[in-house]
Scaffold this motif. Structure first.
Motif, PDB file in Angstrom:
ATOM      1  N   VAL A 256       0.839  -1.208   0.000  1.00  0.00           N
ATOM      2  CA  VAL A 256       0.000   0.000   0.000  1.00  0.00           C
ATOM      3  C   VAL A 256       0.871   1.254   0.000  1.00  0.00           C
ATOM      4  O   VAL A 256       0.592   2.227  -0.711  1.00  0.00           O
ATOM      5  CB  VAL A 256      -0.944  -0.011   1.219  1.00  0.00           C
ATOM      6  N   ARG A 257       1.953   1.235   0.769  1.00  0.00           N
ATOM      7  CA  ARG A 257       2.859   2.386   0.789  1.00  0.00           C
ATOM      8  C   ARG A 257       3.481   2.620  -0.582  1.00  0.00           C
ATOM      9  O   ARG A 257       3.652   3.766  -1.020  1.00  0.00           O
ATOM     10  CB  ARG A 257       3.962   2.152   1.826  1.00  0.00           C
ATOM     11  N   ALA A 258       3.811   1.526  -1.276  1.00  0.00           N
ATOM     12  CA  ALA A 258       4.408   1.656  -2.607  1.00  0.00           C
ATOM     13  C   ALA A 258       3.451   2.351  -3.571  1.00  0.00           C
ATOM     14  O   ALA A 258       3.859   3.202  -4.364  1.00  0.00           O
ATOM     15  CB  ALA A 258       4.791   0.283  -3.141  1.00  0.00           C
ATOM     16  N   VAL A 259       2.184   1.986  -3.514  1.00  0.00           N
ATOM     17  CA  VAL A 259       1.197   2.636  -4.382  1.00  0.00           C
ATOM     18  C   VAL A 259       1.075   4.115  -4.034  1.00  0.00           C
ATOM     19  O   VAL A 259       1.046   4.982  -4.914  1.00  0.00           O
ATOM     20  CB  VAL A 259      -0.174   1.942  -4.254  1.00  0.00           C
ATOM     21  N   ALA A 260       1.011   4.407  -2.755  1.00  0.00           N
ATOM     22  CA  ALA A 260       0.836   5.793  -2.316  1.00  0.00           C
ATOM     23  C   ALA A 260       1.992   6.691  -2.721  1.00  0.00           C
ATOM     24  O   ALA A 260       1.819   7.907  -2.893  1.00  0.00           O
ATOM     25  CB  ALA A 260       0.654   5.836  -0.799  1.00  0.00           C
ATOM     26  N   THR A 261       3.184   6.110  -2.898  1.00  0.00           N
ATOM     27  CA  THR A 261       4.370   6.899  -3.239  1.00  0.00           C
ATOM     28  C   THR A 261       4.864   6.609  -4.660  1.00  0.00           C
ATOM     29  O   THR A 261       6.009   6.903  -4.990  1.00  0.00           O
ATOM     30  CB  THR A 261       5.505   6.601  -2.245  1.00  0.00           C
ATOM     31  N   SER A 262       3.981   6.060  -5.506  1.00  0.00           N
ATOM     32  CA  SER A 262       4.404   5.622  -6.844  1.00  0.00           C
ATOM     33  C   SER A 262       4.603   6.755  -7.838  1.00  0.00           C
ATOM     34  O   SER A 262       5.182   6.549  -8.904  1.00  0.00           O
ATOM     35  CB  SER A 262       3.399   4.613  -7.420  1.00  0.00           C
ATOM     36  N   GLY A 263       4.107   7.969  -7.531  1.00  0.00           N
ATOM     37  CA  GLY A 263       4.435   9.116  -8.360  1.00  0.00           C
ATOM     38  C   GLY A 263       3.395   9.728  -9.267  1.00  0.00           C
ATOM     39  O   GLY A 263       3.579  10.864  -9.718  1.00  0.00           O
ATOM     40  N   PRO A 264       2.269   9.061  -9.592  1.00  0.00           N
ATOM     41  CA  PRO A 264       1.270   9.696 -10.465  1.00  0.00           C
ATOM     42  C   PRO A 264       0.581  10.859  -9.764  1.00  0.00           C
ATOM     43  O   PRO A 264       0.764  11.065  -8.548  1.00  0.00           O
ATOM     44  CB  PRO A 264       0.268   8.560 -10.735  1.00  0.00           C
ATOM     45  N   PRO A 265      -0.239  11.631 -10.488  1.00  0.00           N
ATOM     46  CA  PRO A 265      -1.008  12.708  -9.864  1.00  0.00           C
ATOM     47  C   PRO A 265      -1.883  12.179  -8.729  1.00  0.00           C
ATOM     48  O   PRO A 265      -2.288  11.007  -8.751  1.00  0.00           O
ATOM     49  CB  PRO A 265      -1.855  13.248 -11.021  1.00  0.00           C
ATOM     50  N   PRO A 266      -2.197  13.030  -7.741  1.00  0.00           N
ATOM     51  CA  PRO A 266      -2.958  12.582  -6.567  1.00  0.00           C
ATOM     52  C   PRO A 266      -4.276  11.896  -6.893  1.00  0.00           C
ATOM     53  O   PRO A 266      -4.645  10.915  -6.228  1.00  0.00           O
ATOM     54  CB  PRO A 266      -3.197  13.887  -5.792  1.00  0.00           C
ATOM     55  N   ASP A 267      -5.004  12.359  -7.915  1.00  0.00           N
ATOM     56  CA  ASP A 267      -6.286  11.725  -8.235  1.00  0.00           C
ATOM     57  C   ASP A 267      -6.085  10.307  -8.755  1.00  0.00           C
ATOM     58  O   ASP A 267      -6.901   9.411  -8.487  1.00  0.00           O
ATOM     59  CB  ASP A 267      -7.067  12.563  -9.245  1.00  0.00           C
ATOM     60  N   VAL A 268      -4.995  10.079  -9.483  1.00  0.00           N
ATOM     61  CA  VAL A 268      -4.699   8.730  -9.971  1.00  0.00           C
ATOM     62  C   VAL A 268      -4.292   7.826  -8.808  1.00  0.00           C
ATOM     63  O   VAL A 268      -4.730   6.674  -8.709  1.00  0.00           O
ATOM     64  CB  VAL A 268      -3.585   8.766 -11.036  1.00  0.00           C
ATOM     65  N   VAL A 269      -3.465   8.361  -7.903  1.00  0.00           N
ATOM     66  CA  VAL A 269      -3.054   7.577  -6.736  1.00  0.00           C
ATOM     67  C   VAL A 269      -4.266   7.178  -5.903  1.00  0.00           C
ATOM     68  O   VAL A 269      -4.379   6.039  -5.428  1.00  0.00           O
ATOM     69  CB  VAL A 269      -2.051   8.368  -5.872  1.00  0.00           C
TER      70      VAL A 269
END
Length: 346
Positions: free
Chosen positions: A136-149
């Motif tokens: 879950v942390r990896a997804v949250a910090t993966s880099g896309p725009p906030p709406d995509v995250v």
């Protein structure tokens, strides 16, 4: 599969975790090493689904796709570790899993059998929890725009809830308190496997590529069909497979009375009274050969193979329409099954 960007992303996540673990406590570092070992040996098709879908739909975020793919693989690792605890298995792919590794460590330190088993299960539960939080942390910090995250996190959350429901249903149905219908068994398979292994990576790749809602909904449908096909094949591997190739026990499902479509169909056949004698207990080699013959002669094996082929065809119809090729996946991961006397390899 060969080394890919997702392999590199997964390695980075594991190395970061190892560094944090080593700074906390030596025993915790050993736990993290066991978690890392649990990620080894898989076919990595889940991250491949993320990247393949992202690329096929014209995505321009390859780095994020690699990280999200690695996160899906860690999610899978977490479920595998926890599933082994639920099933009471200490071996995975022919070697001690997390619980087996820590149980062996405890026995080597002169703990008795019960204490060693408890310690092993404790370690496995914690390792699975760590894999979940890392994913879950990896997804949250993966880099896309906030709406995509946010959309990605919603997909992961949905997959977690659905898979948990499927896992609980699997255990509940295995209590064998009432007859289980084929519909119930298939629904359990869809929840337990389809949600995180297929629908999640397909939809995540689409979201990263900026696909419209219709496309992501279609991919969810394709993922459900693929997941059921995969689970049906895995159920066959769980009885007819070669553990040296699959790393999967061929007696565990029967011993734990898992209400797979294979077993549910067998209940409806004239061979059931003979088959049921092999369910709910450990089997020796001769007994395993006998129940395999009964499941084949009764038509249950052929029935499940047919169901898998139907679901696979339904998934292909959707992905072909969207221009996403899953030929490599389905030919190497799902399609191999018992046929003409050959043993399944998954």
């Amino acid at each position: 599969m060969s080394a890919t960007a997702t392999d590199a992303a997964l390695l980075r996540l594991l190395e970061e975790g190892r560094t944090r673990a080593a700074a906390i406590d030596p025993d915790h570092a050993v736990l993290w090493d066991a978690l890392c070992a649990a990620t080894e040996g898989g076919k990595r098709f889940r991250p491949a689904l993320v990247v393949t879908t992202h690329d096929a739909l014209g995505g321009t975020s390859p780095d994020a796709a690699a990280v999200v793919g690695a996160a899906v693989e860690l999610l899978h690792t977490a479920f595998v570790i926890h599933d082994d605890v639920i099933d009471g298995d200490d071996v995975r792919r022919g070697r001690p899993n997390v619980s087996g590794t820590f149980g062996d460590r405890a026995r080597a330190a002169d703990a008795d059998s019960r204490e060693a088993s408890d310690y092993g299960r404790t370690a496995a539960i914690l390792a699975g929890d760590l894999a979940l939080s890392t994913a879950v942390r990896a997804v949250a910090t993966s880099g896309p725009p906030p709406d995509v995250v946010r959309r990605l996190l919603d997909l992961f959350d949905e997959a977690l809830h659905t898979t948990a429901a499927g896992e609980l249903a699997d255990v509940r149905l295995s209590l064998d308190l009432a007859p289980v219908s084929l519909e119930e068994s298939l629904a359990m398979a869809e929840q337990k496997t389809s949600a995180y292994s297929f629908s999640l990576p397909l939809r995540a790749g689409a979201v990263l590529a900026g696909a419209d809602e219709r496309t992501t909904d279609l991919l969810a449908e394709a993922g459900r069909a693929l997941g059921v096909a995969f689970q049906l094949t895995d159920d066959l591997v769980g009885v007819f497979g070669d553990p040296r190739e699959s790393g999967k026990s061929t007696t565990s499902d029967l011993r734990s009375r898992k209400q797979t479509p294979l077993l549910v169909h067998a209940r409806s056949t004239a061979a059931w009274e003979r088959i049921r004698r092999h369910v709910g207990r450990d089997l020796d080699d001769a007994e395993l050969r006998e129940v395999r013959e009964l499941l084949t002669e009764s038509g249950s094996r052929h029935f499940v193979e047919g169901l898998a082929e139907q679901r696979l065809a339904a998934a292909h119809e959707i992905t072909d329409e969207l221009g996403i090729s899953l030929d490599l996946l389905t030919s190497t991961i799902i399609a191999p099954r018992v046929a003409g006397g050959r043993e399944l390899v998954a």
